[in-house]
Design a protein around this motif. Structure first.
Motif, PDB file in Angstrom:
ATOM      1  N   LEU A  31      99.336   9.112 113.392  1.00 44.28           N
ATOM      2  CA  LEU A  31      99.679   9.419 115.116  1.00 44.28           C
ATOM      3  C   LEU A  31     100.930   9.992 115.072  1.00 44.28           C
ATOM      4  O   LEU A  31     101.903   8.673 114.914  1.00 44.28           O
ATOM      5  CB  LEU A  31      98.994   8.928 116.343  1.00 44.28           C
ATOM      6  N   LEU A  32     101.123  10.804 114.760  1.00 42.88           N
ATOM      7  CA  LEU A  32     102.261  11.815 114.803  1.00 42.88           C
ATOM      8  C   LEU A  32     102.198  12.633 115.884  1.00 42.88           C
ATOM      9  O   LEU A  32     102.956  13.934 115.250  1.00 42.88           O
ATOM     10  CB  LEU A  32     102.263  12.393 112.845  1.00 42.88           C
ATOM     11  N   ASP A  33     102.094  12.778 116.593  1.00 41.41           N
ATOM     12  CA  ASP A  33     102.189  14.408 117.594  1.00 41.41           C
ATOM     13  C   ASP A  33     103.641  14.634 117.843  1.00 41.41           C
ATOM     14  O   ASP A  33     104.258  12.932 118.103  1.00 41.41           O
ATOM     15  CB  ASP A  33     101.337  13.736 118.665  1.00 41.41           C
ATOM     16  N   GLY A  34     103.828  15.131 117.735  1.00 43.56           N
ATOM     17  CA  GLY A  34     104.749  15.843 118.244  1.00 43.56           C
ATOM     18  C   GLY A  34     105.837  15.920 117.029  1.00 43.56           C
ATOM     19  O   GLY A  34     107.690  16.086 117.457  1.00 43.56           O
ATOM     20  N   THR A  35     105.476  15.107 116.282  1.00 41.38           N
ATOM     21  CA  THR A  35     106.509  14.858 114.784  1.00 41.38           C
ATOM     22  C   THR A  35     107.547  15.793 114.596  1.00 41.38           C
ATOM     23  O   THR A  35     106.845  17.169 114.159  1.00 41.38           O
ATOM     24  CB  THR A  35     105.872  14.685 113.715  1.00 41.38           C
ATOM     25  N   GLU A  36     108.960  16.121 114.200  1.00 36.01           N
ATOM     26  CA  GLU A  36     109.585  16.854 113.088  1.00 36.01           C
ATOM     27  C   GLU A  36     109.597  17.140 112.348  1.00 36.01           C
ATOM     28  O   GLU A  36     110.130  16.296 111.368  1.00 36.01           O
ATOM     29  CB  GLU A  36     111.477  17.174 113.665  1.00 36.01           C
ATOM     30  N   LEU A  37     108.627  18.315 111.346  1.00 37.92           N
ATOM     31  CA  LEU A  37     108.718  18.024 109.857  1.00 37.92           C
ATOM     32  C   LEU A  37     108.287  19.750 109.575  1.00 37.92           C
ATOM     33  O   LEU A  37     108.100  19.727 108.489  1.00 37.92           O
ATOM     34  CB  LEU A  37     107.024  17.582 109.560  1.00 37.92           C
ATOM     35  N   LEU A  47      96.454  13.597 104.762  1.00 37.07           N
ATOM     36  CA  LEU A  47      96.619  13.435 106.396  1.00 37.07           C
ATOM     37  C   LEU A  47      95.208  13.937 106.617  1.00 37.07           C
ATOM     38  O   LEU A  47      95.177  13.772 108.131  1.00 37.07           O
ATOM     39  CB  LEU A  47      97.806  15.074 106.673  1.00 37.07           C
ATOM     40  N   ARG A  48      94.177  12.910 106.441  1.00 40.06           N
ATOM     41  CA  ARG A  48      92.819  12.896 106.786  1.00 40.06           C
ATOM     42  C   ARG A  48      93.046  12.389 107.628  1.00 40.06           C
ATOM     43  O   ARG A  48      93.375  10.949 108.254  1.00 40.06           O
ATOM     44  CB  ARG A  48      91.884  12.251 105.730  1.00 40.06           C
ATOM     45  N   ASP A  49      92.196  12.274 108.958  1.00 37.88           N
ATOM     46  CA  ASP A  49      91.832  12.298 110.518  1.00 37.88           C
ATOM     47  C   ASP A  49      93.145  11.183 111.150  1.00 37.88           C
ATOM     48  O   ASP A  49      93.500  11.390 112.493  1.00 37.88           O
ATOM     49  CB  ASP A  49      91.152  10.765 109.956  1.00 37.88           C
ATOM     50  N   ALA A  50      94.862  12.117 110.780  1.00 40.53           N
ATOM     51  CA  ALA A  50      95.628  12.211 111.450  1.00 40.53           C
ATOM     52  C   ALA A  50      95.333  13.433 112.631  1.00 40.53           C
ATOM     53  O   ALA A  50      95.437  14.569 112.798  1.00 40.53           O
ATOM     54  CB  ALA A  50      96.731  12.536 110.203  1.00 40.53           C
ATOM     55  N   SER A  51      96.800  12.602 113.882  1.00 44.16           N
ATOM     56  CA  SER A  51      96.826  13.891 115.064  1.00 44.16           C
ATOM     57  C   SER A  51      98.150  14.165 114.546  1.00 44.16           C
ATOM     58  O   SER A  51      99.377  13.706 114.438  1.00 44.16           O
ATOM     59  CB  SER A  51      96.192  12.829 115.580  1.00 44.16           C
ATOM     60  N   ASP A  56     105.937  19.922 114.219  1.00 44.26           N
ATOM     61  CA  ASP A  56     107.143  21.364 113.659  1.00 44.26           C
ATOM     62  C   ASP A  56     106.139  20.910 112.793  1.00 44.26           C
ATOM     63  O   ASP A  56     107.425  20.232 112.102  1.00 44.26           O
ATOM     64  CB  ASP A  56     108.071  21.382 114.272  1.00 44.26           C
ATOM     65  N   LEU A  57     106.119  22.358 111.986  1.00 47.84           N
ATOM     66  CA  LEU A  57     105.892  22.059 110.137  1.00 47.84           C
ATOM     67  C   LEU A  57     105.954  23.581 109.825  1.00 47.84           C
ATOM     68  O   LEU A  57     105.530  23.363 108.739  1.00 47.84           O
ATOM     69  CB  LEU A  57     104.397  21.645 110.059  1.00 47.84           C
ATOM     70  N   SER A  58     106.408  23.994 110.483  1.00 49.17           N
ATOM     71  CA  SER A  58     107.259  25.571 109.966  1.00 49.17           C
ATOM     72  C   SER A  58     108.312  25.626 109.012  1.00 49.17           C
ATOM     73  O   SER A  58     109.192  24.717 108.690  1.00 49.17           O
ATOM     74  CB  SER A  58     108.082  25.929 111.150  1.00 49.17           C
ATOM     75  N   ARG A  59     107.534  26.386 108.022  1.00 50.58           N
ATOM     76  CA  ARG A  59     108.430  26.116 106.164  1.00 50.58           C
ATOM     77  C   ARG A  59     108.002  25.182 105.695  1.00 50.58           C
ATOM     78  O   ARG A  59     108.431  25.517 104.838  1.00 50.58           O
ATOM     79  CB  ARG A  59     109.861  26.824 106.651  1.00 50.58           C
ATOM     80  N   ALA A  60     107.022  24.591 106.474  1.00 48.20           N
ATOM     81  CA  ALA A  60     106.783  22.998 105.681  1.00 48.20           C
ATOM     82  C   ALA A  60     105.548  23.672 103.734  1.00 48.20           C
ATOM     83  O   ALA A  60     105.697  24.357 104.546  1.00 48.20           O
ATOM     84  CB  ALA A  60     105.863  22.326 105.800  1.00 48.20           C
ATOM     85  N   ILE A  61     105.713  22.837 103.357  1.00 49.96           N
ATOM     86  CA  ILE A  61     104.944  23.009 101.746  1.00 49.96           C
ATOM     87  C   ILE A  61     104.263  21.540 101.567  1.00 49.96           C
ATOM     88  O   ILE A  61     103.838  20.317 101.411  1.00 49.96           O
ATOM     89  CB  ILE A  61     105.751  22.757 100.851  1.00 49.96           C
ATOM     90  N   LEU A  62     102.853  21.896 101.886  1.00 53.53           N
ATOM     91  CA  LEU A  62     101.721  21.534 101.988  1.00 53.53           C
ATOM     92  C   LEU A  62     100.623  21.931 101.228  1.00 53.53           C
ATOM     93  O   LEU A  62      99.507  21.575 101.039  1.00 53.53           O
ATOM     94  CB  LEU A  62     101.092  21.360 103.373  1.00 53.53           C
ATOM     95  N   ARG A  63     100.971  21.970 100.240  1.00 53.40           N
ATOM     96  CA  ARG A  63     100.123  22.489  98.971  1.00 53.40           C
ATOM     97  C   ARG A  63      99.339  21.362  98.772  1.00 53.40           C
ATOM     98  O   ARG A  63      99.749  19.910  98.854  1.00 53.40           O
ATOM     99  CB  ARG A  63     100.782  23.195  97.927  1.00 53.40           C
ATOM    100  N   ASP A  64      97.759  21.210  98.278  1.00 53.08           N
ATOM    101  CA  ASP A  64      96.705  20.926  97.786  1.00 53.08           C
ATOM    102  C   ASP A  64      97.358  19.066  98.750  1.00 53.08           C
ATOM    103  O   ASP A  64      96.889  18.094  98.296  1.00 53.08           O
ATOM    104  CB  ASP A  64      97.412  19.962  96.713  1.00 53.08           C
ATOM    105  N   VAL A  65      97.056  19.504 100.275  1.00 54.20           N
ATOM    106  CA  VAL A  65      96.831  18.847 100.869  1.00 54.20           C
ATOM    107  C   VAL A  65      95.214  18.187 101.812  1.00 54.20           C
ATOM    108  O   VAL A  65      95.102  18.625 100.788  1.00 54.20           O
ATOM    109  CB  VAL A  65      97.595  18.646 102.071  1.00 54.20           C
ATOM    110  N   ALA A  75     100.250  23.002 116.765  1.00 55.11           N
ATOM    111  CA  ALA A  75     101.067  22.629 115.413  1.00 55.11           C
ATOM    112  C   ALA A  75     101.383  23.888 115.690  1.00 55.11           C
ATOM    113  O   ALA A  75     101.019  24.717 115.781  1.00 55.11           O
ATOM    114  CB  ALA A  75     100.829  22.223 115.493  1.00 55.11           C
ATOM    115  N   ASN A  76     103.306  23.591 115.772  1.00 48.69           N
ATOM    116  CA  ASN A  76     104.122  25.276 114.433  1.00 48.69           C
ATOM    117  C   ASN A  76     103.155  25.052 112.968  1.00 48.69           C
ATOM    118  O   ASN A  76     104.302  24.781 112.629  1.00 48.69           O
ATOM    119  CB  ASN A  76     104.889  24.818 115.135  1.00 48.69           C
ATOM    120  N   LEU A  77     102.996  25.518 112.592  1.00 51.71           N
ATOM    121  CA  LEU A  77     102.559  26.087 111.555  1.00 51.71           C
ATOM    122  C   LEU A  77     102.874  27.371 110.939  1.00 51.71           C
ATOM    123  O   LEU A  77     102.558  27.364 110.283  1.00 51.71           O
ATOM    124  CB  LEU A  77     101.222  25.304 111.206  1.00 51.71           C
ATOM    125  N   SER A  78     103.956  27.831 111.383  1.00 49.84           N
ATOM    126  CA  SER A  78     104.087  28.570 110.999  1.00 49.84           C
ATOM    127  C   SER A  78     105.077  29.185 109.531  1.00 49.84           C
ATOM    128  O   SER A  78     105.496  28.518 109.038  1.00 49.84           O
ATOM    129  CB  SER A  78     105.694  29.831 112.200  1.00 49.84           C
TER     130      SER A  78
END
Length: 170
Positions: A31-37, A47-51, A56-65, A75-78
């Motif tokens: 449970l990671l709701d509202g987390t600043e990442l 991140l299977r089944d994670a919330s 805020d995951l803006s500008r994050a690198i999530l390759r191969d997740v 969520a902010n995934l911009s």
């Protein structure tokens, strides 16, 4: 303490949901709701089944997740890089994916209701049975890697030519 179990063959490994954000982090069912990442590198993360609602995951690198069935509601995934990610059955309702890199991502059965995908790159993405109702695809590069979705692309990619054809002439 919140703990989840990762099964690796005959052994079980434990990882806390409070683990530091890093490459290959294991946050399954966390449970990671509202987390600043913002700007983090989570390449190869689980991140299977994670919330991650309102995270805020803006500008994050999530390759191969592996984010199957993860919840990214509002969520902010911009400008995030999700190249080769598995988002099968993920909930991205009202998520901001503007200018995101979604190259070769699996969005099978994903919920993208009212998501902002404007300017996103969907080259090679798999959208089988994805819910794109009211999703904003304006300016997005479509799955063929060639078509740029026009300004009126809500719920479906409409090329600029299609938009021109539907504009009333005077």
């Amino acid at each position: 303490m919140l703990v989840w179990v990762l099964t690796t063959g005959a052994h079980e490994a434990f990882a806390a949901c409070t683990d530091v954000p890093d490459v290959d982090v294991q946050w399954r069912r966390c449970l990671l709701d509202g987390t600043e990442l913002r700007d983090v590198n989570l390449t190869g993360a689980v991140l299977r089944d994670a919330s991650l609602k309102r995270a805020d995951l803006s500008r994050a690198i999530l390759r191969d997740v592996d984010a199957r069935r993860a919840r990214f509601v509002t969520a902010n995934l911009s400008s995030v890089d999700l190249t080769n990610a598995n988002l099968t059955s993920a909930d991205l309702t009202r998520a901001d994916l503007s200018n995101a890199i979604l190259v070769n991502v699996s969005l099978r059965r994903a919920r993208l209701f009212q998501a902002n995908l404007s300017g996103a790159d969907l080259t090679g993405a798999t959208l089988d049975d994805a819910d794109l109702l009211h999703a904003d695809l304006s300016g997005a590069t479509w799955i063929d890697g060639v078509t740029i979705c026009g300004a009126n692309s809500l719920g479906a990619c409409r090329s600029q030519r299609e938009n021109d054809d539907t504009t009333p002439t005077r």
